[in-house]
Design a protein around this motif. Structure first.
Motif, short mmCIF file in Angstrom:
data_model
loop_
_atom_site.label_atom_id
_atom_site.label_comp_id
_atom_site.label_asym_id
_atom_site.label_seq_id
_atom_site.Cartn_x
_atom_site.Cartn_y
_atom_site.Cartn_z
N ASN A 287 0.80 -1.23 0.00
CA ASN A 287 0.00 0.00 0.00
C ASN A 287 0.83 1.28 0.00
N ILE A 288 2.07 1.22 -0.50
CA ILE A 288 2.88 2.43 -0.52
C ILE A 288 3.26 2.77 -1.94
N GLY B 169 5.01 9.07 6.25
CA GLY B 169 3.83 8.22 6.40
C GLY B 169 4.11 6.74 6.30
N GLN B 170 3.28 6.03 5.53
CA GLN B 170 3.41 4.58 5.40
C GLN B 170 4.74 4.19 4.77
N GLU B 171 5.26 5.04 3.87
CA GLU B 171 6.56 4.75 3.26
C GLU B 171 7.66 4.75 4.33
N LEU C 190 7.30 4.16 7.57
CA LEU C 190 7.15 2.97 8.41
C LEU C 190 7.66 1.72 7.70
N ALA C 191 7.40 1.63 6.41
CA ALA C 191 7.89 0.49 5.63
C ALA C 191 9.42 0.48 5.58
#
Length: 370
Positions: A6-7, A37-39, A41-42
């Motif tokens: 989802n990134i 954001g999610q990037e 965290l990934a």
């Protein structure tokens, strides 16, 4: 679900390549430095995964003591609040007896290493550096001497009219074991022209480090960030380090050094950033793990720069070493660091265990003890 599903597609591609054993290019690392954001965290999760693959769940630490032998310095680095002029009432130059006493105290605290660095004293000849080594050796023939940055090697060579390789060879014969890879700051000359205009150039730093490695003197590698450098500058710096490592295999570790700004000229008069943000600190650890994969296994958190709580967090973002006890730390403290000068081994062990990791004491060159 795959954590990359989802990134952003480009970031996902870079991270998947890293998982597959293909470290980021400079352009790709620059992109990662700007992720959120999610990037973001990934990135952390991928760095932690690559760390586990490279070194497992052990977190190492060293019992060591810093000895800053003088604060007198002819250089005027704008990021430094430690230096004093020779006629300053705050200046000092330790005697060999004082160095012996500090070494004896270190041994009594179970230290396996003394880390020795100082300013560029205008009267510091090669004999002074040799006498410092001899002072330590009079106390112990075994303790590891980790001493003298590339800038100090250059200074001694300039004073004596010798080549830097000759100085390194003489110091090794006197008892030097390894060197700190400091004085690197950011290995981009246009940045150095602002933050440390009288320091050695990138080319000179690389030359001295590679000479040391080829003489069998292992070094650490460092990067000071959070001032005027860009995301690309950090990526270029890491790329230079990994290319050196490909040629020499002489780096034992990478130590990111977050800029302590409060008392520095660079912050007060040259509009630097007020140190790195927490996001930037984490990205440096995570991206360095990706960029150095297969080349530099050990990435050290600096609890002096980050504080113990945030240093502990960065063990979950790619780092695997908690650094040293230090016992004495002057340079960061004078610049404004509130994190203290000494961290007992018992505290380091507790912080590591709290992460669910395995604490193991090491030597300077990452041999495990016990």
């Amino acid at each position: 679900m795959n954590l990359l599903d989802n990134i952003n597609g480009e970031v996902s591609h870079i991270l998947q390549k890293a998982i597959d054993g293909h470290p980021p290019s400079v352009d790709e690392a620059e992109l990662l430095f700007n992720c959120t954001g999610q990037e973001f965290l990934a990135l952390i999760l991928v760095a932690d995964q690559i760390r586990r693959r490279a070194v497992g769940d052990i977190v190492t630490y060293v019992i060591n003591r810093n000895i800053n032998f003088t604060n007198v310095c002819i250089n005027r680095c704008r990021f430094c609040a430690f230096r004093e002029d020779k006629d300053s009432p705050k200046q000092f130059l330790l005697s060999t007896k004082e160095i012996e006493n500090k070494t004896r105290e270190a041994i009594n605290m179970r230290a396996t290493e003394v880390c020795i660095q100082g300013g560029l004293h205008p009267e510091a000849t090669l004999d002074l550096y040799i006498e410092i080594i001899k002072a330590v050796r009079r106390v112990s023939s075994d303790i590891h001497i980790h001493a003298f940055s590339p800038m100090e090697i250059y200074h001694a060579a300039r004073k004596e009219g010798l080549s830097t390789r000759e100085v390194l060879k003489i110091l090794k014969e006197a008892g030097l074991n390894s060197m700190p890879g400091t004085a690197a700051e950011i290995l981009v000359d246009k940045v150095r022209e602002v933050i440390c205009p009288t320091k050695i150039s990138v080319k000179e730093w690389i030359k001295i480090i590679e000479e040391a490695h080829r003489l069998g003197i292992l070094t650490s590698s460092t990067m000071m960030y959070g001032h005027i450098e860009s995301s690309r500058d950090k990526a270029v710096h890491m790329d230079i380090l990994r290319n050196i490592q490909k040629r020499t295999r002489g780096f034992t570790e990478f130590v990111p050094l977050s800029f302590i700004h409060q008392q520095t000229e660079l912050y007060k008069n040259f509009s630097s950033r007020p140190g790195a943000t927490g996001m930037e600190d984490v990205k440096v650890y995570a991206i360095s793990r990706l960029m150095f994969d297969g080349l530099i296994n050990n990435i050290q958190v600096s609890w002096v720069k980050l504080g113990t709580k945030f240093a502990q967090f960065c063990l979950n973002a790619g780092a695997n070493d908690f650094g040293g006890t230090l016992i004495e730390e002057n340079i960061s403290k004078i610049a404004g660091s509130p994190s203290g000068e000494y961290l007992p081994p018992e505290t380091i062990i507790a912080l590591i265990k709290d992460c669910g990791r395995i604490p193991v004491q090491r030597t300077t060159v990452y041999e495990l003890i016990g």
